[in-house]
Design a protein around this motif. Sequence first.
Motif, short mmCIF file in Angstrom:
data_model
loop_
_atom_site.label_atom_id
_atom_site.label_comp_id
_atom_site.label_asym_id
_atom_site.label_seq_id
_atom_site.Cartn_x
_atom_site.Cartn_y
_atom_site.Cartn_z
N PRO A 87 0.81 -1.23 0.00
CA PRO A 87 0.00 0.00 0.00
C PRO A 87 0.84 1.27 0.00
CG PRO A 87 -0.96 -1.61 1.47
CD PRO A 87 0.36 -2.18 1.02
N GLU A 88 2.00 1.23 0.62
CA GLU A 88 2.86 2.41 0.66
C GLU A 88 3.53 2.70 -0.69
OE1 GLU A 88 2.93 -0.19 2.76
OE2 GLU A 88 4.99 -0.72 3.32
N ASP A 89 3.36 1.82 -1.66
CA ASP A 89 3.85 2.08 -3.02
C ASP A 89 2.87 2.93 -3.82
OD1 ASP A 89 5.05 -1.30 -3.10
OD2 ASP A 89 6.22 0.53 -2.75
N THR A 90 1.70 3.19 -3.24
CA THR A 90 0.70 4.00 -3.92
C THR A 90 1.25 5.40 -4.19
OG1 THR A 90 -1.16 2.79 -2.97
CG2 THR A 90 -1.57 5.06 -3.69
N ALA A 91 1.20 5.80 -5.45
CA ALA A 91 1.75 7.10 -5.85
C ALA A 91 1.49 7.31 -7.33
CB ALA A 91 3.26 7.16 -5.59
N VAL A 92 1.75 8.53 -7.78
CA VAL A 92 1.84 8.78 -9.21
C VAL A 92 3.28 8.51 -9.61
CG1 VAL A 92 1.61 10.46 -11.05
CG2 VAL A 92 0.00 10.49 -9.13
N TYR A 93 3.45 7.69 -10.61
CA TYR A 93 4.78 7.32 -11.08
C TYR A 93 5.10 8.09 -12.35
CZ TYR A 93 5.20 3.60 -7.67
OH TYR A 93 5.31 2.90 -6.49
#
Length: 123
Positions: A87-93
């Motif tokens: 869940p902590e990988d959630t982001a705009v890449y």
Amino acid sequence: QVQLVESGGGLVQAGGSLRLSCAPSGRTFSLATMGWFRQAPGKEREFVATMDWSGSSYTAISVRGRYTISRDNAKNTVYLQMNSLKPEDTAVYYCAASLSSTWSRSLDDYNYWGQGTQVTVSS
């Protein structure tokens, strides 16, 4: 002028995988260093992975062992394979391209940026 178009983002459950793609256009791709960065809500944009024209690469410690950057010069595309997502990988890449011939972790060394693709990891 260089344009970068990312694709492959989406919603995935924790533990799942996604592969992001970035297709640059308008420049001799094989001479550029490519990078991936991400920005989570309320946080600064951070380095994820980079690969230079020779194939030398570096991946952030926070994702090392789970993320892999690669490039296919014949297809003019760079990829970010993301496994065991959290869940902590959630982001705009964001995909980025540098005119430098060596890889870099610094945002300031990148000359061109894509629009970003959303990655959301549910728990």
